[in-house]
Design a protein around this motif. Structure first.
Motif, PDB file in Angstrom:
ATOM      1  N   TYR A 114       0.808  -1.211   0.000  1.00 24.19           N
ATOM      2  CA  TYR A 114       0.000   0.000   0.000  1.00 24.19           C
ATOM      3  C   TYR A 114       0.848   1.270   0.000  1.00 24.19           C
ATOM      4  O   TYR A 114       0.579   2.217  -0.738  1.00 24.19           O
ATOM      5  N   TRP A 115       1.882   1.305   0.823  1.00 25.89           N
ATOM      6  CA  TRP A 115       2.737   2.499   0.847  1.00 25.89           C
ATOM      7  C   TRP A 115       3.408   2.711  -0.496  1.00 25.89           C
ATOM      8  O   TRP A 115       3.496   3.835  -1.002  1.00 25.89           O
ATOM      9  N   ASP A 164     -11.386   8.308  -0.193  1.00 21.06           N
ATOM     10  CA  ASP A 164     -11.633   6.899  -0.452  1.00 21.06           C
ATOM     11  C   ASP A 164     -11.148   6.594  -1.855  1.00 21.06           C
ATOM     12  O   ASP A 164     -11.383   7.346  -2.782  1.00 21.06           O
ATOM     13  N   HIS A 165     -10.493   5.481  -1.949  1.00 24.08           N
ATOM     14  CA  HIS A 165      -9.743   5.183  -3.160  1.00 24.08           C
ATOM     15  C   HIS A 165     -10.619   4.460  -4.163  1.00 24.08           C
ATOM     16  O   HIS A 165     -11.110   3.383  -3.913  1.00 24.08           O
ATOM     17  N   GLN A 166     -10.795   5.077  -5.273  1.00 21.68           N
ATOM     18  CA  GLN A 166     -11.673   4.488  -6.283  1.00 21.68           C
ATOM     19  C   GLN A 166     -11.060   4.694  -7.652  1.00 21.68           C
ATOM     20  O   GLN A 166     -11.760   4.822  -8.652  1.00 21.68           O
ATOM     21  N   ASN A 167      -9.776   4.750  -7.683  1.00 16.56           N
ATOM     22  CA  ASN A 167      -9.108   5.070  -8.936  1.00 16.56           C
ATOM     23  C   ASN A 167      -9.294   3.937  -9.941  1.00 16.56           C
ATOM     24  O   ASN A 167      -8.931   2.805  -9.682  1.00 16.56           O
ATOM     25  N   LYS A 168      -9.851   4.275 -11.062  1.00 18.91           N
ATOM     26  CA  LYS A 168     -10.116   3.232 -12.045  1.00 18.91           C
ATOM     27  C   LYS A 168      -9.029   3.138 -13.108  1.00 18.91           C
ATOM     28  O   LYS A 168      -8.963   2.168 -13.842  1.00 18.91           O
ATOM     29  N   ASP A 169      -8.222   4.179 -13.181  1.00 23.86           N
ATOM     30  CA  ASP A 169      -7.143   4.147 -14.166  1.00 23.86           C
ATOM     31  C   ASP A 169      -5.961   3.348 -13.632  1.00 23.86           C
ATOM     32  O   ASP A 169      -5.571   2.335 -14.187  1.00 23.86           O
ATOM     33  N   LEU A 170      -5.454   3.860 -12.525  1.00 26.92           N
ATOM     34  CA  LEU A 170      -4.401   3.102 -11.856  1.00 26.92           C
ATOM     35  C   LEU A 170      -5.056   1.909 -11.202  1.00 26.92           C
ATOM     36  O   LEU A 170      -5.991   2.063 -10.436  1.00 26.92           O
ATOM     37  N   ASN A 171      -4.571   0.751 -11.462  1.00 29.98           N
ATOM     38  CA  ASN A 171      -5.118  -0.367 -10.715  1.00 29.98           C
ATOM     39  C   ASN A 171      -4.166  -1.546 -10.712  1.00 29.98           C
ATOM     40  O   ASN A 171      -3.388  -1.723 -11.623  1.00 29.98           O
ATOM     41  N   SER A 172      -4.274  -2.296  -9.679  1.00 30.63           N
ATOM     42  CA  SER A 172      -3.441  -3.480  -9.607  1.00 30.63           C
ATOM     43  C   SER A 172      -4.316  -4.665  -9.961  1.00 30.63           C
ATOM     44  O   SER A 172      -5.515  -4.678  -9.669  1.00 30.63           O
ATOM     45  N   ASP A 173      -3.734  -5.654 -10.547  1.00 32.64           N
ATOM     46  CA  ASP A 173      -4.554  -6.770 -10.995  1.00 32.64           C
ATOM     47  C   ASP A 173      -5.071  -7.620  -9.859  1.00 32.64           C
ATOM     48  O   ASP A 173      -6.062  -8.296  -9.991  1.00 32.64           O
ATOM     49  N   TYR A 174      -4.385  -7.581  -8.753  1.00 27.98           N
ATOM     50  CA  TYR A 174      -4.837  -8.527  -7.729  1.00 27.98           C
ATOM     51  C   TYR A 174      -5.046  -7.951  -6.336  1.00 27.98           C
ATOM     52  O   TYR A 174      -5.627  -8.599  -5.487  1.00 27.98           O
ATOM     53  N   ILE A 175      -4.584  -6.742  -6.084  1.00 26.44           N
ATOM     54  CA  ILE A 175      -4.895  -6.146  -4.790  1.00 26.44           C
ATOM     55  C   ILE A 175      -5.877  -5.010  -4.996  1.00 26.44           C
ATOM     56  O   ILE A 175      -5.646  -4.117  -5.803  1.00 26.44           O
ATOM     57  N   SER A 176      -6.968  -5.052  -4.280  1.00 32.17           N
ATOM     58  CA  SER A 176      -7.957  -3.986  -4.382  1.00 32.17           C
ATOM     59  C   SER A 176      -7.510  -2.799  -3.558  1.00 32.17           C
ATOM     60  O   SER A 176      -7.199  -2.906  -2.370  1.00 32.17           O
ATOM     61  N   LYS A 197      -9.229  -0.310  -2.476  1.00 33.15           N
ATOM     62  CA  LYS A 197     -10.151  -0.024  -1.376  1.00 33.15           C
ATOM     63  C   LYS A 197      -9.877  -0.929  -0.174  1.00 33.15           C
ATOM     64  O   LYS A 197      -9.852  -0.475   0.973  1.00 33.15           O
ATOM     65  N   GLU A 198      -9.668  -2.209  -0.470  1.00 29.51           N
ATOM     66  CA  GLU A 198      -9.377  -3.150   0.609  1.00 29.51           C
ATOM     67  C   GLU A 198      -8.055  -2.789   1.292  1.00 29.51           C
ATOM     68  O   GLU A 198      -7.933  -2.860   2.513  1.00 29.51           O
ATOM     69  N   ALA A 199      -7.086  -2.429   0.490  1.00 25.49           N
ATOM     70  CA  ALA A 199      -5.781  -2.090   1.047  1.00 25.49           C
ATOM     71  C   ALA A 199      -5.872  -0.850   1.931  1.00 25.49           C
ATOM     72  O   ALA A 199      -5.219  -0.762   2.973  1.00 25.49           O
ATOM     73  N   LEU A 241      -5.020  -0.633   5.885  1.00 28.78           N
ATOM     74  CA  LEU A 241      -4.070   0.310   6.460  1.00 28.78           C
ATOM     75  C   LEU A 241      -4.661   1.032   7.657  1.00 28.78           C
ATOM     76  O   LEU A 241      -4.011   1.191   8.695  1.00 28.78           O
ATOM     77  N   ILE A 242      -5.901   1.459   7.517  1.00 24.68           N
ATOM     78  CA  ILE A 242      -6.530   2.225   8.594  1.00 24.68           C
ATOM     79  C   ILE A 242      -6.687   1.379   9.854  1.00 24.68           C
ATOM     80  O   ILE A 242      -6.405   1.832  10.959  1.00 24.68           O
TER      81      ILE A 242
END
Lengths: 225, 225
Positions: A77-78, A109-121, A123-125, A129-130
């Motif tokens: 996440y960092w 709240d993280h909802q970036n649709k451009d940047l994305n990782s294939d396997y880690i969400s 929002k979940e990350a 973290l919180i």
DNA sequence: CAATAAATAATAGCATTACTATCATTATTA
DNA sequence: TAATAATGATAGTAATGCTATTATTTATTG
């Protein structure tokens, strides 16, 4: 366009690189979900194995123990956040705008649709973290973990942040402390707002504009020229 | 003169009041030491029993589980700190001086010889708070714990702090958030200074004057009139 | 001071956790 | 196709997080 970003993770975080197999990715993806669902204390590799249709033994081939899995996820996440900061600050010249951009990235709240990782969400990350972030460093293994450079991503982000602070005001003497204060409190205040609202001044509204405002005024009054 | 202060603890924190027996006090006294020594994750009631020359079963008669023991200890500390704040602010008129006094109490290593508790060491409790404090609230039981009013001491301290902030500047809108920011960061920065110094600007010197200075300037610039 | 109650110790037990080890089976790759 | 690597299946072990039972000590009070 979807950018599939791949973050290079510290090799000390895992025994076998989870990105290199379907099972590995599943362990990470389900792992983050299950920790978010149960809380880190109640989370076990046994439960994750059942949840992922695999066995405990298989998970242990990827991660030494659940703390290392947590470190992996937080570390991811960092890294991801620093990447987003770099991306978002690109072409910005005005340090004030840069700083405001960083704060938004920390709180939104993280909802970036451009940047994305294939396997880690994302929002979940963020939720992880919180709720569990500080458990990554509040352990007796911190000296060893630090020696293994597991906190490098956090430090890098802090360093980048503090550079922008000094860009804004080169005479300010506590840029790192201020950066880590904003970083830490962005997440703490989100937690407090939801769970211990008496510690804040934020009503239970869906958006977090007030948190952003508080952190902005805190930051800019501290570094006022 | 030694003041033996007795703090009234929330009854939900324990099954049997540990203050009311020699064994209870021993459990608390040794408990705090052993958690500090091992870290909360490695700490078990079994180990505490051996360490205290008693049995697991006996400890379970006082505390439901180790999380409640932690809550008890942290709770005690917040209560104690509020007491110290009240004591130290007594007769002070100037809000600026009051605020500086509070920050010093938050950061300074605790060695108060006048105020003292007969069975919990201030120094041990302070270290516990720094290392394990946030684990008291970062759990899935927070809603229930909060309903049981276990966080009242923390909220009370925060409220008292925020009142002084408003005394200093009645127009400031984020007094609670600012108070909790200073509270949280006082302890986080002490931890960072020791364990992740790159996140701070504080050299490894024995005293914490720089932390105090940072927090003071942060606070006063935020609430400048 | 004896009787009674309360607290503690001693011990056992049980389901779960946090692993480690072994061997069989299924993919992958050379 | 043979060899290698990854996974599954299964077992096992010490420790954890409890609960329960009974015996013994300590405190209380009639």
């Amino acid at each position: 366009m979807e950018l599939d970003i791949r973050i290079k993770m510290n090799e000390k975080l895992y025994l076998r690189n989870p990105e290199e197999s379907a099972l590995g990715k599943k362990i990470v993806r389900n792992g983050i979900q299950l920790i978010n669902k149960l809380g880190f204390e109640e989370f076990t590799f046994k439960k994750l194995a059942t949840d992922s249709g695999t066995t405990e033994a298989s998970i242990y081939r990827y991660f030494e123990n659940k703390h290392r899995l947590l470190m992996y996820l937080i570390s991811w996440y960092w890294n991801y956040l620093e990447y987003k900061v770099v991306f978002s600050l690109n072409n910005l010249k005005d340090p004030e705008l840069k700083l405001k951009t960083i704060i938004k990235l920390l709180v939104e709240d993280h909802q970036n649709k451009d940047l994305n990782s294939d396997y880690i969400s994302e929002k979940e990350a963020y939720r992880l973290l919180i709720w569990e972030g500080s458990k990554a460093y509040l352990t007796r293994s911190i000296a060893k973990d630090n020696k293994d450079r597991l906190f490098k991503p956090y430090k890098d982000l802090c360093e980048r942040f503090s550079k922008v602070i000094r860009e804004y005001n080169p005479t300010y003497k506590f840029s790192h402390s201020l950066a880590s204060t904003i970083l830490e409190m962005a997440h703490s205040l989100k937690f407090f707002k939801q769970n211990l609202p008496a510690l804040t001044d934020f009503p239970k509204e869906p958006d977090d504009k007030k948190i952003v405002l508080f952190l902005e005024t805190l930051l800019f009054s501290a570094i006022a020229k």
